[in-house]
Design a protein around this motif. Structure first.
Motif, short mmCIF file in Angstrom:
data_model
loop_
_atom_site.label_atom_id
_atom_site.label_comp_id
_atom_site.label_asym_id
_atom_site.label_seq_id
_atom_site.Cartn_x
_atom_site.Cartn_y
_atom_site.Cartn_z
N ALA A 145 2.95 -6.97 16.02
CA ALA A 145 3.80 -5.79 16.11
C ALA A 145 4.33 -5.50 14.72
O ALA A 145 4.69 -6.42 13.98
CB ALA A 145 4.96 -6.01 17.07
N HIS A 175 4.73 -1.97 11.55
CA HIS A 175 4.86 -0.54 11.24
C HIS A 175 4.34 -0.26 9.85
O HIS A 175 4.17 -1.17 9.02
CB HIS A 175 6.32 -0.10 11.35
CG HIS A 175 7.25 -0.87 10.42
ND1 HIS A 175 7.42 -0.54 9.10
CD2 HIS A 175 8.03 -1.95 10.65
CE1 HIS A 175 8.29 -1.37 8.54
NE2 HIS A 175 8.67 -2.24 9.46
N ARG A 210 5.29 6.36 8.83
CA ARG A 210 5.93 5.71 9.97
C ARG A 210 6.66 6.71 10.85
O ARG A 210 6.56 6.67 12.08
CB ARG A 210 6.92 4.64 9.48
CG ARG A 210 7.58 3.86 10.62
CD ARG A 210 8.58 2.84 10.08
NE ARG A 210 9.08 1.99 11.17
CZ ARG A 210 10.01 1.06 11.01
NH1 ARG A 210 10.52 0.83 9.81
NH2 ARG A 210 10.42 0.35 12.06
N GLY A 258 5.14 4.12 15.07
CA GLY A 258 5.27 3.26 13.91
C GLY A 258 4.25 3.50 12.82
O GLY A 258 4.26 2.82 11.79
N ARG A 308 7.66 1.45 16.03
CA ARG A 308 7.04 0.12 16.00
C ARG A 308 5.68 0.19 16.68
O ARG A 308 5.55 0.69 17.80
CB ARG A 308 7.94 -0.90 16.70
CG ARG A 308 7.44 -2.33 16.57
CD ARG A 308 8.43 -3.34 17.10
NE ARG A 308 8.54 -3.31 18.53
CZ ARG A 308 8.82 -4.39 19.29
NH1 ARG A 308 9.00 -5.57 18.70
NH2 ARG A 308 8.93 -4.29 20.59
#
Length: 410
Positions: free
Chosen positions: A93, A95, A102, A108, A313
């Motif tokens: 996980a 970004h 972003r 993200g 994200r």
């Protein structure tokens, strides 16, 4: 489904479309040629092939092998194949580190950051991806991205029909290394087509996808605009998401007015009610045939995704050794910030995709009973996934699919 008898060339494409199994990817147009098959918007508001003249027998045979409305198939189940999530190398996980990518990306900026990294590192000459049409703010078109500005222009989800493979011959004619970004069904078709056109093996560097909940008809967008208080004719700019996470659906009219609503209201109450039938029996909403897949790494709330606005994200899955190499290098080069997460976390971030994989085996069976045929799904772990579902819920879901298959326009 089977290949039509001699003398019925073109019948296979028409059969896929009339049965409601067409994904609208556009591969058939590239295979047969645009003078033979062309993608057009149907009365239902989806992109569908129109057969202008009978395709050759060779073209028909290739279409029969490539079309994701006929078949979606892994050649084999390899080590590391997860019952729900398919082939996996690593799960992260993170970004984009580029603040604008972003924010403008839907989740993200993971895909945008990877695409931009591939360009800036000269691993590819361009990225073939969908962006808003230059002539219609509600339509999609394939964009050849060669710079960060191009990638930024394509950032953000486009919840409307797109047929990126309809221009595949134009892409291959450039004879340059490229990355492709598309829906899971687009990537599945692209992989099959590589067996028939060796140029793909030479020039396709990386295939990137995203987790997909289905393609709404353009009529869904029209309904959303009416609910916002405007109309398609008045709109000069429109975005479905992005400019935040998850971001707002926002329309700007010719006279400068802005109309907007939150993601849960746009997708949750309007757009997802207009999905094409093939999406309801889709075996691969998670991009199993891609090298890299990104999705919303939703934070949970009471067992459901929380759509509160916050910094974006991305869930980032590397599915192949190549995909893992690219993601790792993008992190090392500072294009992405990301951390490893357990595979179990994916289900908390994407609960819809878990349920979808569990019920698709029953849905396909119901569709076959209702319409007399259904696409072939091979080595996708569907039986194993179905056995993990609650039997009563799965049966109820299959019965609902049967009724829809009988009653919905095809």
């Amino acid at each position: 489904m089977s290949t039509p008898p001699p003398g019925k060339a073109g019948a296979l494409v028409e059969q896929v479309s009339s049965n409601g199994f067409c994904t609208g990817c556009g591969a058939c147009e590239s295979i047969a040629g645009s003078d033979t098959i062309t993608m057009r918007m149907s009365r239902g508001g989806w992109l569908r092939p129109v057969v202008l003249k009978p395709p050759s027998g060779q073209a028909e045979a290739v279409i029969a092998d490539v079309c994701p409305g006929l078949k979606v198939e892994h050649e084999q189940i390899t080590p590391g194949h997860h019952a729900v999530w398919g082939p996996l190398r690593q799960v992260r996980a993170g970004h984009a580190t580029d603040a604008e990518l972003r924010r403008q990306g839907s989740s993200g900026g993971g895909i945008s950051a990877i695409a931009n990294y591939l360009l800036e590192s000269d691993r590819v000459s361009f990225v073939a991806q969908i962006a808003v049409s230059g002539t219609d703010p509600l339509a999609n078109e394939l964009q050849i991205s060669r710079s960060r500005d191009d990638v930024l222009h394509a950032a953000g989800s486009r919840y409307a029909p797109s047929a990126p493979l309809s221009r595949l011959q134009d892409v291959l004619a450039l004879e340059q290394p490229f990355a492709f970004v598309g829906k899971p069904c687009d990537v599945a078709a692209l992989r099959r087509y590589a067996a028939h056109d060796k140029r793909l093996n030479t020039h396709l560097v990386c295939a990137i996808s995203f987790m997909c909940a289905g393609i709404p008809s353009i009529k869904g967008t029209h309904e959303l605009l009416r609910k916002l208080g405007t109309s398609p004719e008045q709109v000069r700019a429109f975005r479905y998401r992005g400019d935040g996470w998850p971001g707002m659906a926002r329309a700007i009219t010719n006279d400068g007015q802005t109309f907007e609503t939150d993601y849960n209201s746009s997708w949750g109450t309007v757009l997802n009610r207009h999905l094409q039938f093939r999406c309801k029996i889709c075996p691969d909403g998670t991009g199993e045939f891609a090298d890299i897949v990104c999705a919303d790494a939703w934070y949970g709330k009471d067992g459901y995704p929380d759509f509160t606005e916050r910094e974006g994200r991305s869930l980032i899955l590397s599915r192949t050794d190549l995909g893992e190499e690219i993601v790792s290098q993008a992190i090392t080069r500072g294009a992405i910030e990301a951390e490893y997460i357990p595979v179990e976390e994916i289900a908390r971030m994407q609960p819809y995709q878990v349920n979808r994989k569990q019920v698709v085996w029953g849905r396909r069976l119901a569709a076959r009973m209702a319409r007399g045929s259904a696409p072939h799904y091979v080595n996708l772990g569907l039986v194993r996934a179905a056995l993990s579902a609650r039997p009563v819920s799965a049966l109820r879901d299959a019965l609902g699919t049967y009724r829809r298959a009988k009653g919905e326009p095809q």
